[in-house]
Scaffold this active site. Structure first.
Site, short mmCIF file in Angstrom:
data_model
loop_
_atom_site.label_atom_id
_atom_site.label_comp_id
_atom_site.label_asym_id
_atom_site.label_seq_id
_atom_site.Cartn_x
_atom_site.Cartn_y
_atom_site.Cartn_z
CB CYS A 295 -0.96 -0.03 1.19
SG CYS A 295 -0.20 -0.53 2.76
N1 LIG Z 1 -4.37 -4.12 5.23
C1 LIG Z 1 -3.87 -3.47 4.20
O1 LIG Z 1 -4.14 -2.27 3.99
C2 LIG Z 1 -2.96 -4.17 3.21
C3 LIG Z 1 -2.57 -3.48 2.07
C4 LIG Z 1 -1.73 -4.10 1.14
C5 LIG Z 1 -1.29 -5.40 1.38
N2 LIG Z 1 -1.65 -6.04 2.52
C6 LIG Z 1 -1.14 -7.41 2.69
O2 LIG Z 1 -2.22 -8.30 2.40
C7 LIG Z 1 -2.19 -9.44 3.27
C8 LIG Z 1 -3.49 -9.46 4.07
O3 LIG Z 1 -3.56 -8.28 4.84
P1 LIG Z 1 -4.81 -7.93 5.78
O4 LIG Z 1 -4.45 -6.66 6.44
O5 LIG Z 1 -6.07 -8.01 5.01
O6 LIG Z 1 -4.73 -9.16 6.81
P2 LIG Z 1 -5.55 -9.44 8.17
O7 LIG Z 1 -6.82 -8.64 8.15
O8 LIG Z 1 -4.62 -9.25 9.30
O9 LIG Z 1 -5.89 -11.01 8.01
C9 LIG Z 1 -4.90 -11.97 7.94
C10 LIG Z 1 -5.44 -13.22 7.25
O10 LIG Z 1 -4.41 -14.22 7.23
C11 LIG Z 1 -4.88 -15.40 7.88
N3 LIG Z 1 -3.76 -16.00 8.62
C12 LIG Z 1 -2.99 -15.40 9.56
N4 LIG Z 1 -1.99 -16.22 9.97
C13 LIG Z 1 -2.16 -17.38 9.27
C14 LIG Z 1 -1.46 -18.62 9.24
N5 LIG Z 1 -0.39 -18.84 10.02
N6 LIG Z 1 -1.89 -19.59 8.39
C15 LIG Z 1 -2.98 -19.40 7.59
N7 LIG Z 1 -3.69 -18.23 7.59
C16 LIG Z 1 -3.28 -17.25 8.41
C17 LIG Z 1 -6.01 -14.96 8.76
O11 LIG Z 1 -6.88 -16.07 8.90
P3 LIG Z 1 -7.93 -16.32 10.10
O12 LIG Z 1 -8.08 -15.01 10.82
O13 LIG Z 1 -9.14 -16.77 9.40
O14 LIG Z 1 -7.29 -17.36 10.93
C18 LIG Z 1 -6.63 -13.83 7.95
O15 LIG Z 1 -7.50 -14.34 6.95
C19 LIG Z 1 -0.93 -9.26 4.15
O16 LIG Z 1 0.15 -9.95 3.58
C20 LIG Z 1 -0.70 -7.74 4.10
O17 LIG Z 1 0.66 -7.40 4.30
C21 LIG Z 1 -2.49 -5.47 3.44
#
Ligand SMILES: NC(=O)c1ccc[n+]([C@@H]2O[C@H](COP(=O)([O-])OP(=O)(O)OC[C@H]3O[C@@H](n4cnc5c(N)ncnc54)[C@H](OP(=O)(O)O)[C@@H]3O)[C@@H](O)[C@H]2O)c1
Length: 341
Positions: free
Chosen positions: A153
Site C-alpha cells: 500500500c
Molecule cells: N491491510 C492493508 O491495507 C494491506 C494493504 C496491502 C497489502 N496487505 C497485505 O495483504 C495481506 C493481508 O492483509 P490484511 O491486512 O487483510 O490481513 P488481516 O486482516 O490481518 O488477516 C490476515 C489473514 O491471514 C490469515 N492468517 C494469519 N496467519 C495465518 C497462518 N499462520 N496460516 C494461515 N492463515 C493465516 C487470517 O486467517 P484467520 O483469521 O481466518 O485465521 C486472515 O484471513 C498481508 O500480507 C498484508 O501485508 C495489506
C-alpha cells in the site's frame, strides 16, 4: 459470458472481505472457495455478517484449500508474508494464476527478501518469474504473468507519483524523502495493541522510523530499476486515526511542479485509476476512500526549492484488493475497470 473460477486464501482478512465485496459485482468472476485458518467450517457471513447474500459459502482450512488447486483459474492470497508463498505453491504448481497481496513475490532478490522478512523464501526461483503488479507500469508483463506480486500500500502511493518523473530523469534520486500516513486498517484485522481504539484514536504516531519499514526494499527496487542506478530513500510511515486511506507527501530536488504535472499527465492521461490533480486542487483521502483511484498532485520546485508530490489512495483498494482485481482483469483480458467502478 465466460467466468473465471476464483479462490481466496485468507478470506477472513480486511483485504479478503474487500475482494468478496468487489468480486460479487464483477461480471466475469465466480468465487469457488474461500479459506480461513481460525474459522474453517463456518460460513463467511457467520464471521462477517455484511457479506450475507454476496458469497456465503463455508470457509475451508488452508489444508483443504490446497486440494482445490486443480479446480480454479485464479487465486488471490490475502495471507501474511511467509505463510502466503507457502500456501500459494500448490496452485502455482498446477498452473493457476496467482495474485499475491502479501510481500512474498515482490522482491526479486532472494537475499534481500530474507534480510527484510526474516526467513528464506520457500521457492526463490519463482521470484524472477513473478511480475510486480503496478498495472500502470507493468501492464504488458502482467498480461502473460502466472504470478502477480500485488504492490504494497505505501509503495503504491510513493511509486505512482515518482516513477514517471524518475523514468524521465528529472528527479535527483539522492534526495527523496517520503512521509506517509496510513489509516488503521493498514495493519490488518489481527489484534495488536497499537490498533486498539484508545491507542489509535485522537493520536498520531510515527513507526519503523529510519530505513526500517519492510516496504523500503520494494520501493527502492522499483525506483532503482527506473533510474538505472541504486536509489535509497528516507521513508517515515505514520499511523493516523482513520479507518482507511493512505496519504504520502514526498519531497525531492527536481523541476518546477508544473513540469512534474505535465510528465505525470503524459504518463497517466489514459489510465482509468490515476487522476493527476492541479496544484490548486490537492488530493484528499476523502476523495479516494472506497474507490480504486490514486490521486496525485505536485507543488514547489521553483527556484531550487524541493518539489512536493502529494498522493492519496485507499489502502484496501488501490493499495490492495482493488489493485489485485485490476491485475486479475489484465491477466484475463477483461475490461480493466470491471468490478471496480
Ligand atoms: N491491510 C492493508 O491495507 C494491506 C494493504 C496491502 C497489502 N496487505 C497485505 O495483504 C495481506 C493481508 O492483509 P490484511 O491486512 O487483510 O490481513 P488481516 O486482516 O490481518 O488477516 C490476515 C489473514 O491471514 C490469515 N492468517 C494469519 N496467519 C495465518 C497462518 N499462520 N496460516 C494461515 N492463515 C493465516 C487470517 O486467517 P484467520 O483469521 O481466518 O485465521 C486472515 O484471513 C498481508 O500480507 C498484508 O501485508 C495489506
Amino acid at each position: 459470458v465466460k467466468k473465471v473460477s476464483i479462490g481466496i486464501l485468507g478470506a477472513t482478512s480486511y483485504t479478503g472481505i474487500e475482494l468478496v465485496r468487489r468480486l460479487h459485482s464483477h461480471p466475469h468472476a465466480d468465487i469457488a472457495f474461500a479459506s480461513s485458518q481460525s474459522y474453517a467450517g463456518q460460513k463467511l457471513s457467520g464471521v462477517f455478517p455484511e457479506v450475507l447474500g454476496m458469497w456465503d459459502g463455508e470457509l475451508v482450512s488452508p489444508e483443504q484449500s490446497a486440494k482445490q488447486a486443480g479446480h480454479v483459474d485464479c487465486v488471490f492470497s490475502c495471507l501474511p508474508h511467509a505463510v502466503s508463498a507457502q500456501l500459494c505453491l500448490p496452485f502455482i504448481d498446477k498452473g493457476v494464476k496467482v495474485v499475491d497481496l502479501s510481500a512474498d513475490f515482490r522482491i526479486r532478490d532472494a537475499a534481500v527478501y530474507a534480510a527484510w522478512y526474516g526467513a528464506a523464501h520457500p521457492r526463490p526461483a519463482l521470484l524472477s518469474q513473478a511480475v510486480f503488479g503496478l498495472v500502470e507500469h507493468y501492464r504488458t508483463q502482467i498480461r502473460t504473468a502466472q504470478i502477480v506480486a500485488n504492490p504494497g500500500c505505501y509503495p503504491t502511493s510513493i511509486l505512482l507519483p515518482l516513477l514517471p518523473l524518475v523514468k524521465a530523469g528529472v528527479v535527483d534520486t539522492r534526495t527523496i524523502i517520503a512521509d506517509s500516513k496510513s489509516g488503521v486498517s493498514g495493519a490488518g484485522r489481527t489484534l495488536k495493541l497499537s490498533s486498539h481504539f484508545v491507542e489509535a484514536n485522537e493520536n498520531l504516531s510515527a513507526y519503523s522510523v529510519g530505513h526500517a519499514h519492510r516496504h523500503i526494499p520494494e520501493i527502492e527496487q522499483e525506483l532503482s530499476g527506473a533510474a538505472g542506478r541504486a536509489v535509497t530513500i528516507t521513508f517515515t510511515p505514520h499511523l493516523v486515526p482513520l479507518n482507511r486511506g493512505i496519504f504520502s507527501t514526498i519531497y525531492f530536488a527536481g523541476p518546477p511542479a508544473k513540469q512534474c504535472e505535465e510528465i505525470a499527465r503524459a504518463a497517466y492521461g489514459s489510465e482509468p485509476f490515476v487522476r493527476v490533480r492541479a496544484s490548486t486542487d490537492l488530493p484528499k483521502i476523502g476523495f479516494v476512500a472506497g474507490t480504486n483511484y490514486c490521486d496525485i498532485a505536485f507543488a514547489g520546485g521553483e527556484n531550487g526549492a524541493p518539489v512536493i508530490a502529494l498522493c492519496a489512495i485507499d489502502n484496501l483498494l488501490k493499495g490492495a484488493s482493488g489493485q489485485a482485481i485490476q491485475n486479475m482483469n489484465v491477466v484475463f483480458g477483461f475490461d480493466e475497470t470491471a468490478g471496480l467502478s
